[in-house]
Design a protein around this motif. Structure first.
Motif, PDB file in Angstrom:
ATOM      1  N   TYR A  35       0.820  -1.210   0.000  1.00 37.71           N
ATOM      2  CA  TYR A  35       0.000   0.000   0.000  1.00 37.71           C
ATOM      3  C   TYR A  35       0.854   1.260   0.000  1.00 37.71           C
ATOM      4  O   TYR A  35       0.413   2.325  -0.393  1.00 37.71           O
ATOM      5  CB  TYR A  35      -0.949   0.001   1.195  1.00 37.71           C
ATOM      6  CG  TYR A  35      -0.353   0.577   2.449  1.00 37.71           C
ATOM      7  CD1 TYR A  35      -0.693   1.867   2.876  1.00 37.71           C
ATOM      8  CD2 TYR A  35       0.546  -0.150   3.195  1.00 37.71           C
ATOM      9  CE1 TYR A  35      -0.134   2.400   4.018  1.00 37.71           C
ATOM     10  CE2 TYR A  35       1.100   0.378   4.322  1.00 37.71           C
ATOM     11  CZ  TYR A  35       0.757   1.653   4.730  1.00 37.71           C
ATOM     12  OH  TYR A  35       1.307   2.181   5.853  1.00 37.71           O
ATOM     13  N   ARG A  36       2.116   1.138   0.438  1.00 36.92           N
ATOM     14  CA  ARG A  36       2.998   2.299   0.383  1.00 36.92           C
ATOM     15  C   ARG A  36       3.587   2.454  -1.012  1.00 36.92           C
ATOM     16  O   ARG A  36       3.841   3.552  -1.463  1.00 36.92           O
ATOM     17  CB  ARG A  36       4.149   2.130   1.376  1.00 36.92           C
ATOM     18  CG  ARG A  36       3.740   2.363   2.809  1.00 36.92           C
ATOM     19  CD  ARG A  36       4.527   3.510   3.384  1.00 36.92           C
ATOM     20  NE  ARG A  36       4.333   3.602   4.823  1.00 36.92           N
ATOM     21  CZ  ARG A  36       3.581   4.529   5.392  1.00 36.92           C
ATOM     22  NH1 ARG A  36       2.949   5.420   4.667  1.00 36.92           N
ATOM     23  NH2 ARG A  36       3.461   4.557   6.698  1.00 36.92           N
ATOM     24  N   THR A  44      -7.677  -4.821  -2.875  1.00 32.71           N
ATOM     25  CA  THR A  44      -8.491  -5.081  -1.686  1.00 32.71           C
ATOM     26  C   THR A  44      -9.958  -5.194  -2.051  1.00 32.71           C
ATOM     27  O   THR A  44     -10.654  -6.128  -1.630  1.00 32.71           O
ATOM     28  CB  THR A  44      -8.297  -3.937  -0.675  1.00 32.71           C
ATOM     29  OG1 THR A  44      -6.915  -3.801  -0.420  1.00 32.71           O
ATOM     30  CG2 THR A  44      -9.033  -4.214   0.604  1.00 32.71           C
ATOM     31  N   LEU A  98     -12.076  -8.598  -1.627  1.00 30.40           N
ATOM     32  CA  LEU A  98     -13.250  -8.615  -0.744  1.00 30.40           C
ATOM     33  C   LEU A  98     -14.493  -9.010  -1.534  1.00 30.40           C
ATOM     34  O   LEU A  98     -15.370  -9.710  -1.016  1.00 30.40           O
ATOM     35  CB  LEU A  98     -13.444  -7.249  -0.088  1.00 30.40           C
ATOM     36  CG  LEU A  98     -12.406  -6.893   0.970  1.00 30.40           C
ATOM     37  CD1 LEU A  98     -12.670  -5.501   1.522  1.00 30.40           C
ATOM     38  CD2 LEU A  98     -12.428  -7.902   2.118  1.00 30.40           C
ATOM     39  N   ALA A 116     -14.539 -12.627  -1.919  1.00 33.51           N
ATOM     40  CA  ALA A 116     -14.960 -13.280  -0.684  1.00 33.51           C
ATOM     41  C   ALA A 116     -16.438 -13.070  -0.414  1.00 33.51           C
ATOM     42  O   ALA A 116     -16.992 -13.670   0.498  1.00 33.51           O
ATOM     43  CB  ALA A 116     -14.142 -12.755   0.485  1.00 33.51           C
ATOM     44  N   LEU A 132     -12.662 -16.274   2.865  1.00 33.88           N
ATOM     45  CA  LEU A 132     -12.251 -14.969   3.378  1.00 33.88           C
ATOM     46  C   LEU A 132     -10.851 -15.044   3.959  1.00 33.88           C
ATOM     47  O   LEU A 132     -10.086 -14.087   3.893  1.00 33.88           O
ATOM     48  CB  LEU A 132     -13.264 -14.532   4.453  1.00 33.88           C
ATOM     49  CG  LEU A 132     -13.091 -13.128   5.025  1.00 33.88           C
ATOM     50  CD1 LEU A 132     -13.191 -12.111   3.909  1.00 33.88           C
ATOM     51  CD2 LEU A 132     -14.137 -12.858   6.069  1.00 33.88           C
ATOM     52  N   TYR A 133     -10.519 -16.206   4.502  1.00 35.95           N
ATOM     53  CA  TYR A 133      -9.225 -16.337   5.167  1.00 35.95           C
ATOM     54  C   TYR A 133      -8.076 -16.035   4.210  1.00 35.95           C
ATOM     55  O   TYR A 133      -7.204 -15.226   4.498  1.00 35.95           O
ATOM     56  CB  TYR A 133      -9.080 -17.741   5.750  1.00 35.95           C
ATOM     57  CG  TYR A 133      -7.743 -17.960   6.400  1.00 35.95           C
ATOM     58  CD1 TYR A 133      -7.475 -17.448   7.658  1.00 35.95           C
ATOM     59  CD2 TYR A 133      -6.731 -18.642   5.748  1.00 35.95           C
ATOM     60  CE1 TYR A 133      -6.250 -17.613   8.260  1.00 35.95           C
ATOM     61  CE2 TYR A 133      -5.495 -18.813   6.337  1.00 35.95           C
ATOM     62  CZ  TYR A 133      -5.264 -18.305   7.595  1.00 35.95           C
ATOM     63  OH  TYR A 133      -4.044 -18.458   8.180  1.00 35.95           O
ATOM     64  N   VAL A 184      -8.157 -12.385   2.701  1.00 33.78           N
ATOM     65  CA  VAL A 184      -7.742 -11.365   3.657  1.00 33.78           C
ATOM     66  C   VAL A 184      -6.252 -11.462   3.935  1.00 33.78           C
ATOM     67  O   VAL A 184      -5.601 -10.468   4.247  1.00 33.78           O
ATOM     68  CB  VAL A 184      -8.578 -11.494   4.945  1.00 33.78           C
ATOM     69  CG1 VAL A 184      -7.925 -10.715   6.070  1.00 33.78           C
ATOM     70  CG2 VAL A 184      -9.966 -10.972   4.719  1.00 33.78           C
ATOM     71  N   ILE A 204      -4.616  -9.158   1.765  1.00 37.48           N
ATOM     72  CA  ILE A 204      -4.812  -7.785   2.248  1.00 37.48           C
ATOM     73  C   ILE A 204      -3.878  -7.516   3.421  1.00 37.48           C
ATOM     74  O   ILE A 204      -3.302  -6.437   3.546  1.00 37.48           O
ATOM     75  CB  ILE A 204      -6.289  -7.594   2.661  1.00 37.48           C
ATOM     76  CG1 ILE A 204      -7.182  -7.804   1.448  1.00 37.48           C
ATOM     77  CG2 ILE A 204      -6.492  -6.227   3.265  1.00 37.48           C
ATOM     78  CD1 ILE A 204      -8.651  -7.767   1.756  1.00 37.48           C
ATOM     79  N   LYS A 205      -3.732  -8.516   4.261  1.00 32.44           N
ATOM     80  CA  LYS A 205      -2.818  -8.359   5.400  1.00 32.44           C
ATOM     81  C   LYS A 205      -1.406  -8.048   4.913  1.00 32.44           C
ATOM     82  O   LYS A 205      -0.764  -7.128   5.414  1.00 32.44           O
ATOM     83  CB  LYS A 205      -2.822  -9.633   6.240  1.00 32.44           C
ATOM     84  CG  LYS A 205      -1.890  -9.575   7.431  1.00 32.44           C
ATOM     85  CD  LYS A 205      -1.962 -10.850   8.250  1.00 32.44           C
ATOM     86  CE  LYS A 205      -0.903 -11.824   7.805  1.00 32.44           C
ATOM     87  NZ  LYS A 205      -0.900 -13.059   8.566  1.00 32.44           N
ATOM     88  N   TYR A 265      -1.354  -4.382   3.523  1.00 37.56           N
ATOM     89  CA  TYR A 265      -1.607  -3.236   4.382  1.00 37.56           C
ATOM     90  C   TYR A 265      -0.959  -3.331   5.750  1.00 37.56           C
ATOM     91  O   TYR A 265      -0.623  -2.325   6.359  1.00 37.56           O
ATOM     92  CB  TYR A 265      -3.113  -3.040   4.574  1.00 37.56           C
ATOM     93  CG  TYR A 265      -3.739  -2.306   3.443  1.00 37.56           C
ATOM     94  CD1 TYR A 265      -3.771  -0.922   3.430  1.00 37.56           C
ATOM     95  CD2 TYR A 265      -4.281  -2.982   2.360  1.00 37.56           C
ATOM     96  CE1 TYR A 265      -4.326  -0.232   2.381  1.00 37.56           C
ATOM     97  CE2 TYR A 265      -4.837  -2.316   1.309  1.00 37.56           C
ATOM     98  CZ  TYR A 265      -4.859  -0.926   1.321  1.00 37.56           C
ATOM     99  OH  TYR A 265      -5.408  -0.247   0.282  1.00 37.56           O
ATOM    100  N   ILE A 266      -0.853  -4.508   6.277  1.00 39.51           N
ATOM    101  CA  ILE A 266      -0.475  -4.617   7.681  1.00 39.51           C
ATOM    102  C   ILE A 266       1.002  -4.901   7.836  1.00 39.51           C
ATOM    103  O   ILE A 266       1.672  -4.300   8.680  1.00 39.51           O
ATOM    104  CB  ILE A 266      -1.339  -5.689   8.365  1.00 39.51           C
ATOM    105  CG1 ILE A 266      -2.797  -5.233   8.342  1.00 39.51           C
ATOM    106  CG2 ILE A 266      -0.881  -5.901   9.794  1.00 39.51           C
ATOM    107  CD1 ILE A 266      -3.768  -6.200   8.883  1.00 39.51           C
ATOM    108  N   LEU A 267       1.527  -5.791   7.021  1.00 40.34           N
ATOM    109  CA  LEU A 267       2.945  -6.108   7.160  1.00 40.34           C
ATOM    110  C   LEU A 267       3.798  -5.012   6.541  1.00 40.34           C
ATOM    111  O   LEU A 267       3.420  -4.390   5.561  1.00 40.34           O
ATOM    112  CB  LEU A 267       3.237  -7.451   6.489  1.00 40.34           C
ATOM    113  CG  LEU A 267       2.520  -8.635   7.127  1.00 40.34           C
ATOM    114  CD1 LEU A 267       2.915  -9.915   6.426  1.00 40.34           C
ATOM    115  CD2 LEU A 267       2.815  -8.737   8.603  1.00 40.34           C
TER     116      LEU A 267
END
Lengths: 492, 513, 508
Positions: B393-394, B404, B408, B411, B451-452, B455, B458-459, B462-464
């Motif tokens: 995302y950066r 994303t 989604l 899913a 979804l698992y 997502v 997405i993790k 965005y998150i890592l």
């Protein structure tokens, strides 16, 4: 003279506001004390007027049904929950006792310097909750004050208590909260059968099915009995007392125990008229057992405060005995005596705890074995101790005697010669008090005592007031007894 | 006869040949061929949408056709109705998105660029014919047109071992499955020979013939019909990659150029479904007791296997391949419930088929979008592996956001398009009652399971935190294609009403005809 | 002039979210945008509430049947019977006000958030939007959309700003509650296809039409239909609520979530389960709800007692509060099982109260983490000297949570129990047990944290900062006010509860 301002609401409101003021005012210790005392005097005067209105024909309060100075306002109208307060002879006396003891406790703890603002604010807050229980005539309101009362006492023990305060505070809280649940269940049962939270309606209409009354009676007996406390659910009391600061002990023994007795009479006696005799026999048996057991345990105590705590258990057993005699044999004297005993024990135990606290503070120990021969060096302490001990063991002419005597008359009327069992406790009581007195203040001076002060003015003053009241109500018991007796008779 | 309704197909054919011819004379390195293919498909799409009911040509004063179009050409064995028009839209959208994406992806293959786009147009034409035909044999031939085009496309990077292997594998599997399907077709044809109508390859006549045969018209007909059904399920099951005929799909999708993977998953697979719908809900519907339950069981197995295997993938293309397999399982529900039309419960069947069609359409956006995102990151030298997506995302915020949304939607999270189509699909199964409810139960549980792994992507994005967080320059054409696909997913959620009406009309066309 | 207040309550946060996402990467303006949007929504919700209660002429759109305070309807997908229907009544209004309030305060509390601030505040606002949407939707389809939408921002809030184990917690939260949702989805299908035609309203997702028809024919389709579909919904809502044994996602999610996330999670997300139970479970399946009260009661009591016992063993402050939330949400189930007005109203009021209290508790846990860098209760001891304000609020909120009279939690718990006596009788003492255990763990924890010996290893710690104190004191004021004078909220809830109770009672 007719008084129809919101007198009871004022008694509740003034200490409530007062406690916030005291908490927020940035005063030094003495200033806080003066303000607190002044604030506490207002409810005392008001409750005295209230008491006069109930017991004296010369002061007129608005009367609605059985209750004086009744006030009622919507609170949660959707579920028939109202703010209803009022007093009758039973509660007026206890309200007066509560406001009196709060003032005296405030004065007595003049020297309490640890977090003094919180301390005084809590005392005033405690006054609100205790008086609130006595004046509430709505079950929701009643329970609100009943539970809220735990909080200030919990803090009193937890913050200002002795070395083992945490254990004692938590034990106190959980024990009495568990008991509250039984009361709460009872309130729901009343709501289920009566469809109302109004205590007046419940007392008048007796909506509960007779079959359900016995079970509920036992549940409430244990609920209120824990607060009273009765053996075997008394174990929180000695711990709480030993750890509590003196003012806390005074209010704990002087008025909080009376909440249990008040609840027993208000709920078990007045709202459950159809219970079987065995329920009242149960009350009597537990009462007598508490009396005798408490007295014998006292013999073995070395800590003065612990001894007084157990003696409280013993003396509150008398209240139960009186209720039992009334319930089985309908003896008016027994119930009147029980109510008077609550008042008398309130005064006496307050004095006793003050003395124990003062000895602990001035001598450095409360253990009887470490005292001895202090009478010459601390004449005021010893003098008050003698008066209070004698009042507690039931010396005729002092207030305790009148109460015990009337209960025993009623008991004899109902149970006949079985009375010898409770009488044992009187003998034992006399024994442990005299024994303790003899060891603690007479005899040769114990050289191990390093420091020894006599009482200061702020200790003398409350004890003097109490001692005078011992005598006044010991010699002129009819001042209260007339109204109490009439109240019992009206009960049927 | 108003043959002008065939103009979308004709235009595509014309452009396909035009590209080749132009290529003979112009050896341009520019992107002309892509733009030509794109022009052809966009014109075609506009005409198709016009035929489907928008009718702006008649508003402009041109009297080309009465929309919505519903015409049959018996001598051509073709029909143009709501069902075929719906699939035209599906194929053309897939073609357009992939073509746009290819503009920047196919830089290296500039030598064969003309063939690439020409083959893609031909593949689209083949699929459009599948959706239009009324004849079993034409259906087979049309499908082969698509298949052969896509074999070449899969092996398009002939210097790349993976691509060549994918093409070969795809070709072998495709040939075998075509043979199996042909065998199935011949058995069905053989059965019809014993009926009063005589031997026939017409889809609706096959239905009548089978009905006659199964009503007791022919003795001992059960076994050949069951065998024929199984062979057809297996043959076309390979094409749409349902379990247990799915093995080739992940390998081929992984090995092919990513735009072609997108085209295979979003486009040709849908052609397989067009065939499946035509075959089973028109020709073989009378034999529904012989194959209905089997398809139901395969549907459940397909979703479960697809989703469970997708969970363990770290290569995004493989993961999307397995997710595609699972989506095929959902669409099979429509075929199961659609058989109710045979019992007269046309409303329920129509709803189910409409749900299936809607899911096919929206899946085009979702799957081609997702593959194109992978193509984009590969082109931008970010990579195709899950680990390469850390902190994406950066590096490319809008692409990450689009991905994303696409995931989604895959899913089935509302209010995106994928939710609407699954909603209609599963709800029709509940409506059908009986054992169909279990299809819905498995469907929703699988949805939750899927979804698992969606997502998880997405993790990573965005998150890592990624090691490299510098901005990446994004290839423009792929960027446009991804944004278009994402818009498609969002808009199909917001504009569900006209889409659902269209899908219902298409389902009506299929079941009514 | 009629003003679409309800749609505005969705539109304003939506605009706020989009604006904050579009701001430049490290912009600090996002919090202002989001706070203002949340406050505008809060004001709108207050306007609607007061206009309803005091009949202010504020131009509310009313529904024809008159059972909603405000009602807005538009066609959406008529082909499949879906419409855009929003409405609020006594059940949803308190929860909507609570939603905007907690989100606004959550934003204030996280004012100093520096990690990806615009996404953080934007997601909080997105939560506000989707939760409000759940509470207002009266179309099953719309309801489900918002219901699912809630998952996304929450997933990111936990996943991005969470604690060390955030990845596990976030995905567990997502999958767990999503499974609950899809099971509920099957129930929605059943209502659409079977209940609608049976009730003669046709295939529709319009909850108002379905509910009104169910009111006329509460035993429609019998237990054979109502029981399994009711259970499907109950499962969906029960996971969200959560009830034991479907609660295991909650403690993980809470422990890892950032404070504002926890506030929204416990304060609002759990309420969605309770809300759905009343709005859908009890309303649409009167017969099943009536016959299967024991199911609600059992799960309620088990949750209350079990979670309370588990609390006794917790060492992490946040975990303790998380389990206590489970215990307290059990009251909602118990209240619903009573089918009496006082019990139902108590259950609804409990949701409101728990929202306020638990928000305070989670904020306090957040302060402990920020100031002392630990949430381990055994390390957070004797804070009263260094953190007097913190300790004061901690004590009041603990008391509120354990149900001390005079604070709001007591009123609702009292009402729930009063309603439950009819079904439980003397066995009411079993759920009452939960109260004493609750008292035990709270008093014990408070004792250590406030009055214990100061843990010198904590070093230099600070008391509340301004942006922490402000939301805490606002919430505290509400807790005390509604404890002493709950009548306004109860007055709002009671007509709804009475209607529901007469629907359920009318069967017996």
């Amino acid at each position: 003279m007719a008084l129809d301002f919101h007198i009871i609401s004022l008694i509740l409101l003034i200490p409530a506001i007062g406690s916030v003021i005291v908490y927020l005012l940035p005063l030094k210790n003495t200033g806080t004390k003066i303000v607190t005392t002044a604030i506490s005097l207002i409810p005392l005067i008001l409750s005295f007027i209230l008491l006069l209105g109930v017991i004296s024909p010369y002061v007129e309060l608005g009367q609605t049904g059985d209750f004086y100075a009744l006030e009622s306002a919507d609170w949660i109208p959707q579920f028939d929950i109202h703010y209803t307060v009022g007093v009758d002879a039973l509660s007026a006396i206890l309200v007066f006792l509560a406001t009196l003891l709060v003032t005296l406790a405030i004065v007595f703890s003049w020297n309490e310097r640890h977090r003094h603002r919180e301390f005084n604010a809590l005392l005033l807050f405690m006054e609100v909750t205790i008086v609130g229980v006595f004046v509430s005539l709505d079950n929701f309101l009643f329970f609100l004050f009943w539970e809220a009362g735990l909080v200030p006492m919990y803090f009193m023990i937890a913050v200002w208590g002795g070395p083992n305060k945490r254990y004692a505070a938590i034990k106190f809280f959980l024990y009495t909260q568990a008991a509250s649940l039984l009361v709460l269940a009872g309130i729901f049962a009343f709501y289920f059968y009566g469809g109302t939270f109004s205590m007046i309606t419940l007392m008048e209409t007796n909506p509960m099915a007779a079959s359900a009354q016995n079970l509920l009676f036992v549940a409430l007996l244990f609920g209120f009995g824990t607060k009273l406390p009765m053996v075997p659910v008394h174990t929180w009391l000695p711990d709480a007392h030993v750890e509590a600061p003196t003012a806390g002990s005074v209010l704990l023994a002087g008025v909080m125990l009376k909440l249990g007795g008040y609840g027993l009479i208000r709920f078990n006696v007045q709202m459950l008229p159809d219970v079987a005799d065995w329920a009242f026999i149960l009350v009597g048996v537990i009462g007598v057992f508490s009396m005798v057991y408490g007295a014998f345990v006292c013999l073995a105590q070395d800590d003065l405060k612990r001894m007084i705590a157990f003696s409280s258990i013993s003396h509150m057993g008398i209240v139960m005995l009186g209720i039992s005699a009334w319930g089985i044999g309908g003896s008016e004297w027994a119930l009147a005596g029980a109510i008077f005993q609550m008042f008398a024990h309130g005064l006496i135990s307050a004095a006793l705890f003050m003395i124990a606290g003062s000895i602990g503070h001035n001598v450095g120990t409360r253990n009887i074995s470490e005292l001895g021969g202090i009478a010459p060096k601390a004449p005021r302490t010893s003098g008050f101790m003698m008066v209070a001990f004698l009042a507690s063991l039931g010396l005729p002419g002092l207030v305790g005697f009148v109460a015990e005597f009337t209960v025993f008359i009623g008991t004899y009327e109902v149970f006949g010669w079985w009375i010898f069992i409770p009488i044992i406790s009187v003998v034992v009581t006399a024994a442990y008090y005299l024994f303790a007195m003899q060891r603690a203040i007479f005899g040769p001076f114990n050289e191990k005592i390093k420091k020894l002060h006599d009482m200061k003015w702020f200790e003398v003053a409350p004890l003097s007031v109490l001692s005078i009241l011992f005598a006044v109500f010991g010699i002129l018991p009819f001042l209260l007894m007339n109204s109490i007796y009439n109240w019992v008779v009206a009960l049927g | 006869m108003s043959y002008q309704v065939l103009s979308p197909i004709i235009i595509l054919l014309a452009f396909a040949f035009a590209i080749i011819i132009v290529n003979m004379f112009v050896k341009s390195k520019r992107r002309y061929f892509a733009y030509m293919a794109l022009t052809g498909m966009i014109i075609s799409l506009i005409l198709v949408v016009d035929m489907a009911g928008l009718s702006f040509t008649s508003a402009m004063g041109l009297d080309l056709w009465d929309s919505p179009v519903n015409l049959t050409f018996p001598n051509l064995k073709l029909k143009v109705d709501a069902f075929s028009l719906f699939f035209y839209v599906v194929f053309l959208i897939a073609g357009i998105l992939v073509t746009i994406g290819s503009i920047s992806y196919i830089e290296k293959e500039e030598k064969y660029r003309a063939e690439y786009f020409s083959l893609m147009l031909l593949a689209v034409v083949g699929m459009m014919l599948v959706a239009s035909t009324t004849d079993l044999f034409v259906l087979y031939l049309a499908f082969e047109l698509t298949s052969i085009s896509t074999y070449a496309l899969a092996a398009f990077r002939k210097k790349d071992k993976a691509s060549a292997e994918a093409g070969l594998k795809f070709f072998l599997m495709g040939a075998v499955s075509s043979a199996i399907a042909l065998f199935g077709i011949s058995i069905v044809y053989g059965v019809t020979a014993f009926t009063p109508g005589g031997p026939t390859t017409d889809l609706s006549q096959i239905s009548d013939a089978l009905n006659f045969a199964l009503q007791g018209g022919i003795a001992h007909v059960q076994i050949p019909i069951i065998l024929g059904s199984i062979l057809l399920i297996a043959g076309f099951g390979f094409k749409i990659a349902i379990v247990p005929f799915h093995m080739w799909a992940p390998d081929v999708y992984q090995g092919s150029p990513t735009t072609i993977s997108a085209f295979l998953a979003a486009g040709t697979k849908k052609g397989g479904f067009a065939a499946f719908f035509q075959l089973f809900l028109v020709a073989l519907i009378a034999a529904k007791f012989q194959w209905g339950l089997l398809v139901g069981i395969l549907a459940v197995i397909t979703m479960v296997v697809g989703n469970v295997l997708a969970i363990v993938q770290t290569d995004l293309k493989r993961m999307l391949a397995y997710s595609s397999i699972a989506q095929a399982g959902y669409i099979l529900i429509a075929i199961c419930v659609g058989t109710l039309a045979f019992d007269g419960d046309v409303d329920t069947a129509q709803l189910a088929v409409a749900g299936g069609l809607l899911h096919i359409l929206i899946h085009v956006f979702m799957k081609s979008g997702a593959f194109l995102v992978v193509a984009l990151t590969a082109t931008a030298k970010v990579g195709e592996n899950l680990n390469d997506y850390k902190g994406l995302y950066r590096r490319m915020p809008i692409v990450a956001f689009c991905m994303t949304i696409l995931l989604l939607s895959l899913a089935g999270i509302p209010p995106l398009g994928g939710f609407f189509s699954k909603f209609v699909l599963f709800s029709s199964a509940v409506n059908a009652g009986g054992w169909f409810v279990w299809l819905a139960v498995f469907g929703v549980l699988n949805s939750a399971l899927s979804l698992y792994y969606y997502v998880r992507v997405i993790k990573y994005m965005y998150i890592l935190k990624g090691e490299d967080e510098s901005r990446v320059k994004v290839p423009t054409a792929l960027y446009v294609a991804v944004i278009l696909a994402t818009l498609g997913v969002i808009l199909s959620g917001l504009l569900a009403e006209p889409l659902i009406s269209f899908a219902k009309a298409a389902a009506g066309g299929l079941l009514g005809g | 002039m009629e003003i679409p207040y309800l749609s505005l309550m969705i539109l304003v946060p939506l605009v706020g979210t989009i604006v904050s996402f579009l701001l430049p990467r490290e912009s600090t303006k996002a919090k202002w945008v989001c706070l203002i949007a949340a406050l505008i929504s809060l004001v709108i919700s207050f306007i609607v509430t007061f206009a309803y209660v005091w009949s202010w002429p504020m131009g509310l759109q009313l529904d024809p049947s008159g059972s909603f305070a405000a009602y807005e309807k538009a066609d959406w997908i008529p082909t499949l019977g879906m419409s855009y229907v929003l409405g609020v009544d006594g059940l949803s209004l308190p929860l909507i006000v609570l939603t905007h309030l907690l989100v606004a305060l959550g934003i204030v509390f996280s004012w100093k958030e520096t990690d990806r601030p615009k996404e953080f505040f934007g997601l909080l606002l997105l939560m506000d939007l989707s939760i409000t949407g759940v509470f207002m939707s009266l179309d099953l389809f719309l309801f489900f959309i918002f219901w699912e939408l809630v998952l996304i921002p929450m997933y990111f809030l936990i996943g991005i700003w969470g604690g060390p184990n955030k990845h596990y917690a976030a995905i567990k939260f997502l999958i767990y509650t999503h499974v609950g949702s899809v099971i509920m989805l099957l129930g929605i299908f059943a209502l659409y296809f079977w209940a609608g035609p049976a009730l003669a309203v046709g295939n529709t997702f319009n909850l108002v039409e379905l509910a009104n028809a169910a009111k006329l024919d509460p035993t429609y389709l019998g237990m054979a239909f109502q029981a399994p579909v009711f259970v499907a919904f109950f499962f969906g809502f029960g996971v969200k609520m959560p009830m034991v044994p479907f609660h295991t996602w909650l403690p993980d999610a809470h422990v890892e979530a950032p404070t504002a996330g926890s506030v929204v999670l416990a304060g609002l997300l759990l309420k969605m389960g309770g809300y759905g139970l009343f709005r859908l479970g009890l309303t649409m399946f009167p017969l099943a709800a009536r016959e299967m009260w024991w199911l609600l009661a059992t799960f309620g009591v088990v949750s209350m007692v079990y979670a309370a016992f588990v609390c006794l063993a917790q060492t992490d402050l946040k975990r303790l509060i998380a389990y206590s939330s489970i215990s307290h949400m059990g009251f909602v189930l118990l209240g619903a099982s009573s089918t009496l007005t006082i019990g139902i109203a108590g259950g609804i009021f409990q949701m409101f109260n728990h929202g306020l209290i638990t928000a305070v508790l989670f904020m306090l846990a957040g302060v402990a983490k920020r100031s002392c860098h630990t949430r381990d209760i055994s390390k957070l001891t004797g804070l009263v000297q260094k953190m007097p304000l913190f300790s004061f609020i901690l004590m009041v909120s603990f008391f509120a949570s354990l149900g001390l009279p005079g604070l709001n939690g007591f009123v609702s718990e009292f009402m729930v129990f009063a309603g439950s006596y009819e079904s439980f009788g003397r066995y009411l003492i079993i759920p009452l047990l939960a109260i004493i255990i609750t008292g035990a763990y709270y008093i014990w924890t408070m004792h250590k944290m406030v009055f214990g010996d100061f843990n010198t290893a904590l070093g230099k710690i600070r008391d509340l900062t301004r942006e922490e104190a402000l939301p805490l004191f606002i919430l505290l004021a509400f807790i005390i006010f509604f404890g002493l004078y709950p009548a306004p909220v109860i007055g709002l809830i009671e007509p709804y509860a009475a209607g529901l109770s007469s629907l359920l009672g009318g069967l017996g």
